[in-house]
Design a protein around this motif. Structure first.
Motif, mmCIF file in Angstrom:
data_model
loop_
_atom_site.group_PDB
_atom_site.id
_atom_site.type_symbol
_atom_site.label_atom_id
_atom_site.label_comp_id
_atom_site.label_asym_id
_atom_site.label_seq_id
_atom_site.Cartn_x
_atom_site.Cartn_y
_atom_site.Cartn_z
ATOM 1 N N GLY A 1 84.259 119.115 24.346
ATOM 2 C CA GLY A 1 85.441 118.333 25.560
ATOM 3 C C GLY A 1 87.034 118.044 24.821
ATOM 4 O O GLY A 1 88.159 118.049 25.231
ATOM 5 N N TYR A 2 87.268 119.878 23.552
ATOM 6 C CA TYR A 2 88.553 119.811 23.083
ATOM 7 C C TYR A 2 89.319 120.266 23.697
ATOM 8 O O TYR A 2 88.889 120.875 24.354
ATOM 9 C CB TYR A 2 88.803 119.967 21.276
ATOM 10 N N THR A 3 90.281 120.903 23.702
ATOM 11 C CA THR A 3 90.928 122.400 23.902
ATOM 12 C C THR A 3 91.769 122.982 23.464
ATOM 13 O O THR A 3 91.973 122.520 22.111
ATOM 14 C CB THR A 3 91.544 122.203 25.502
ATOM 15 N N GLU B 1 85.311 123.951 23.157
ATOM 16 C CA GLU B 1 84.020 123.888 24.451
ATOM 17 C C GLU B 1 82.962 122.458 24.534
ATOM 18 O O GLU B 1 82.420 121.882 24.658
ATOM 19 C CB GLU B 1 84.057 124.798 24.875
ATOM 20 N N SER C 1 97.380 113.904 24.850
ATOM 21 C CA SER C 1 95.988 114.066 23.955
ATOM 22 C C SER C 1 96.521 113.292 22.638
ATOM 23 O O SER C 1 97.660 113.072 22.703
ATOM 24 C CB SER C 1 95.976 115.455 23.228
ATOM 25 N N PRO D 1 92.509 111.553 33.470
ATOM 26 C CA PRO D 1 90.829 111.431 33.223
ATOM 27 C C PRO D 1 90.822 113.395 33.098
ATOM 28 O O PRO D 1 91.897 113.945 32.945
ATOM 29 C CB PRO D 1 90.516 111.381 34.552
ATOM 30 N N GLY D 2 89.546 113.467 31.985
ATOM 31 C CA GLY D 2 90.216 115.110 31.365
ATOM 32 C C GLY D 2 90.253 115.490 30.442
ATOM 33 O O GLY D 2 90.966 116.623 30.321
ATOM 34 N N THR D 3 91.154 114.127 29.885
ATOM 35 C CA THR D 3 92.222 114.891 28.610
ATOM 36 C C THR D 3 92.155 114.971 27.931
ATOM 37 O O THR D 3 91.158 114.646 27.483
ATOM 38 C CB THR D 3 93.611 113.825 28.804
ATOM 39 N N PRO D 4 91.865 115.588 27.062
ATOM 40 C CA PRO D 4 91.435 116.794 26.203
ATOM 41 C C PRO D 4 91.944 115.352 24.637
ATOM 42 O O PRO D 4 93.115 115.078 24.437
ATOM 43 C CB PRO D 4 91.416 117.982 25.812
#
Length: 309
Positions: A102-104, A99, A138, A67-70
């Motif tokens: 939800g990417y990085t 941002e 990702s 969970p939370g993986t971009p």
């Protein structure tokens, strides 16, 4: 006197008892061992082939993603010796966009890679491989050149480019993979089978903006592209000509590549020489590319600042 005579032999003597051969179990064991070796070899081949050539969507479905993986990593190589305000403008452009969706982002230093005497433009290749190591779960890795900006941050990469149906809608089929006259042409692919999305421009394949999907093929592709032989070959346009070589003459590469219209991921600024009108930036386009922006007495920061978001 009576003499004892031996019992008379019958004319139908019982068959001789056949003693079991000691070699029969050993022969059977050898046969079973050979069959086991063949079966193991076949299973190993199937496993390796499936790992290399299976569709990336299939592997993504079966692999656990924390969970939370971009879903997307935006990669831009920054020159640490460059203008600090210019670097900060570029970083903020990517970070604000990431941002929002939800990417990085990842901003590597070219000095971190073993380029030796190769041009610094080669750094994009190990930088993408590095990003895959830092963010192993990702799905897509988006390389964007330092002289390009995200001009329309409302566009998501999934809807705009990477959704399978969208890829099939955008892909350009039956054109020379390297313009204008390569005998090797693109062909139609299913969207979930595509691992490299790229475009063409007036100079060839557009290596300033492209996307790679996570998987074994992506690692293989980047490792092949960064081969020391290619870096030492002294191609006229460095990593671009190396890329054009491998996608033309190595079928494994072309089998995962689609070309999309240039303005989908790499619209050019109007000041760029030699650019056709169809590929010049129009309001609403996703990316605007400013390569060559430091010519004519202007600085890239001055030219790009008005489009920074």
């Amino acid at each position: 006197m009576h003499f004892a005579f031996p019992p008379r032999k019958t004319s139908n003597p019982p068959p001789y008892a056949v003693r079991p051969s000691r070699s029969t179990p050993m022969l059977r064991r050898n046969q079973l061992r050979l069959l086991a070796i063949i079966a193991l070899g076949l299973l190993s081949f199937i496993f390796i082939a499936s790992r290399l050539f299976r569709s990336s969507s299939g592997s993504a479905q079966s692999e656990y993603i924390p969970p939370g993986t971009p879903p997307v990593v935006i990669v831009t190589v920054l020159d640490p010796k460059g203008n600090p305000s210019f670097n900060e403008m570029v970083k903020q452009n990517r970070e604000h966009y990431a941002e929002k969706h939800g990417y990085t982002t990842f901003f590597p230093n070219p000095a971190d890679y073993p380029l030796k005497t190769a041009p610094v433009s080669w750094a994009k290749v190990p930088a993408m491989r590095h990003a895959m190591t830092l963010f192993p779960h990702s799905t897509w890795y988006f390389f964007l050149d330092v002289h390009a900006l995200i001009a329309n941050p409302s566009i998501s990469i999934e809807e705009h480019i990477t959704a399978p149906a969208r890829i099939e809608e955008l892909e350009i089929v039956d054109v020379p993979v390297v313009p204008p006259d390569s005998v090797i042409k693109t062909y139609a692919l299913k969207g979930d089978k595509v691992d490299l999305i790229i475009c063409q421009d007036h100079e060839g394949i557009g290596r300033e903006s492209f996307l790679i999907r996570r998987g074994e093929w992506a690692k293989y592709f980047l490792d092949a592209w960064f081969d020391p032989l290619y870096r030492a070959y002294n191609f006229q346009k460095a990593e671009l000509h190396a890329l054009e070589h491998i996608v033309q003459w190595h079928g494994t590469m072309l089998a995962k590549l689609v070309l999309v219209p240039q303005r989908i991921i790499n619209s050019f600024h109007s000041d760029r020489a030699g650019v056709s009108e169809a590929n010049i930036y129009q309001e609403g386009d996703f990316i605007i590319n400013f390569t060559g922006c430091d010519q004519g007495g202007k600085t890239c920061e001055t030219v790009m600042r008005q489009y920074a978001t």
